[in-house]
Design an enzyme around this catalytic site. Structure first.
Site, PDB file in Angstrom:
ATOM      1  CE  LYS A  47      27.159  47.680  14.022  1.00 50.53           C
ATOM      2  NZ  LYS A  47      28.153  48.708  13.905  1.00 50.53           N
ATOM      3  CB  SER A  56      18.430  48.761  18.349  1.00 47.56           C
ATOM      4  OG  SER A  56      18.568  47.932  17.223  1.00 47.56           O
TER       5      SER A  56
HETATM    6  N1  PMP Z   1      21.167  48.007  16.567  1.00 52.04           N
HETATM    7  C1  PMP Z   1      21.803  46.855  16.824  1.00 52.04           C
HETATM    8  C2  PMP Z   1      20.991  45.664  17.212  1.00 52.04           C
HETATM    9  C3  PMP Z   1      23.211  46.789  16.760  1.00 52.04           C
HETATM   10  O1  PMP Z   1      23.847  45.638  17.043  1.00 52.04           O
HETATM   11  C4  PMP Z   1      23.928  47.955  16.423  1.00 52.04           C
HETATM   12  C5  PMP Z   1      25.425  47.897  16.383  1.00 52.04           C
HETATM   13  N2  PMP Z   1      25.999  47.818  17.674  1.00 52.04           N
HETATM   14  C6  PMP Z   1      23.228  49.139  16.181  1.00 52.04           C
HETATM   15  C7  PMP Z   1      21.849  49.118  16.239  1.00 52.04           C
HETATM   16  C8  PMP Z   1      23.923  50.450  15.917  1.00 52.04           C
HETATM   17  O2  PMP Z   1      24.721  50.460  14.802  1.00 52.04           O
HETATM   18  P1  PMP Z   1      25.983  51.415  14.697  1.00 52.04           P
HETATM   19  O3  PMP Z   1      27.119  50.749  15.424  1.00 52.04           O
HETATM   20  O4  PMP Z   1      26.247  51.498  13.241  1.00 52.04           O
HETATM   21  O5  PMP Z   1      25.670  52.718  15.319  1.00 52.04           O
END
Ligand code: PMP
Length: 303
Positions: free
Chosen positions: A42, A264
């Site tokens: 991000k 994630s």
């Molecule tokens: N993994 C993590 C740890 C995140 O913080 C995020 C963003 N919220 C994502 C995946 C997913 O990214 P996106 O918002 O681009 O779908």
């Protein structure tokens, strides 16, 4: 490498060829986004949202930036806002990790918590009501802002294509929170490989596969509404991964690949291994590991 500012270290992260045995001899490559200066995928978005806001005239001198976030976007936005000395207020639902909130404050942002039960929708509503009361303020709103998928289309996708040179990609697998990473990167990769499978990943408790919405331990992915960006691409599949599966691979990656990744990333690897079982032998699968486990130690990520 001599640099003049931390912003030069955003992006151009390594793409790791994973040492994991996937089905039918397929190979998995993971983009290691924890190497960004704020520690996640991000940081790319934070800088893009601030630069886009300036370009469209929404951000002027001393504009207060207000953004609802699960955390990593907040860190990216706070980091980028420093470049122009902008005040930042981040609206974070209570359930998200303590470490991320400490880092946002360390960067100079004010963190305002909303009840966990109100979810990300509650944080969005709070951001909008606060903005209405704050003169010279701007809500970039990552969940709708076209600059979100665009920055991944312009950076993350091309970096993968560059690093793999002429190796064709059979599937791209990435989690969705706002959907920006998955949609923008897919667009870039499908321009080169139109038959590539686009597979997104959600936790059990997210709604993309029609399951009931409920809380989950996997942090950063999962949606309460279908991300509007999904209209930009053809989504081939949604993989719904349990907390236990994701944390199993978080531990596996620490033990066998020397990687400290967040939950994630564990979910992304679990989904990539499932995709390998469906694809022909010797396929090439690319995924994204969005952040590091070090910001989840208080959540007992390795216990
Ligand atoms: N993994 C993590 C740890 C995140 O913080 C995020 C963003 N919220 C994502 C995946 C997913 O990214 P996106 O918002 O681009 O779908």
């Amino acid at each position: 490498m001599l640099i003049e500012s931390v912003y030069e270290t955003i992006g151009h992260t390594p793409l790791l060829h994973l040492n994991i045995k996937a089905a039918k001899g397929s190979q998995i490559y993971a983009k290691l986004e924890m190497f960004n200066p704020g520690g996640s995928v991000k940081d790319r978005l934070g800088l893009a949202l601030i630069e886009h806001g300036r370009r469209i005239g929404a951000i002027k001198s001393a504009t207060t930036i207000i953004e609802p976030t699960a955390g990593n976007t907040g860190i990216g936005v706070a980091l980028a806002a420093q470049k122009y000395h902008l005040p930042v207020k981040l609206i974070v639902p209570e359930k998200f990790s303590f470490e991320k909130q400490v880092l946002m404050r360390a960067l100079g942002a004010q963190v305002i918590n909303t009840p966990a039960a109100d979810g990300i929708r509650g944080a969005i509503a709070k951001a909008e009501s606060l903005a209405a009361k704050t003169p010279n303020s701007y809500v970039p709103l990552q969940f709708q802002n076209p600059a979100n998928p665009d920055i991944y289309y312009k950076t993350l996708g091309p970096e993968i294509l560059h690093d793999l040179a002429d190796l064709p990609i059979d599937a791209f697998v990435a989690g969705s929170g706002s959907g920006g990473t998955f949609v923008g990167t897919t667009r870039a990769l499908q321009e080169r490989y139109p038959h590539m499978q686009a597979v997104t990943v959600e936790p059990v408790g997210s709604i993309l596969n029609g399951g009931p919405a409920h809380s989950h331990r996997i942090e950063g992915i999962g949606v309460e509404f279908v991300p509007p960006f999904f209209k930009q691409i053809h989504v081939d599949q949604v993989k719904t991964i349990s907390d236990d599966e994701a944390f199993k691979y978080v531990k596996w990656l620490a033990k066998h690949s020397g990687l400290f990744v967040g939950s994630s990333s564990g979910a992304a690897l679990a989904a990539s291994l499932q995709v390998a079982e469906q694809l022909p032998a010797a396929s090439t699968i690319v995924t994204v590991f969005p952040d590091s486990s070090e910001r989840y130690l208080s959540k007992h990520i390795y216990d």
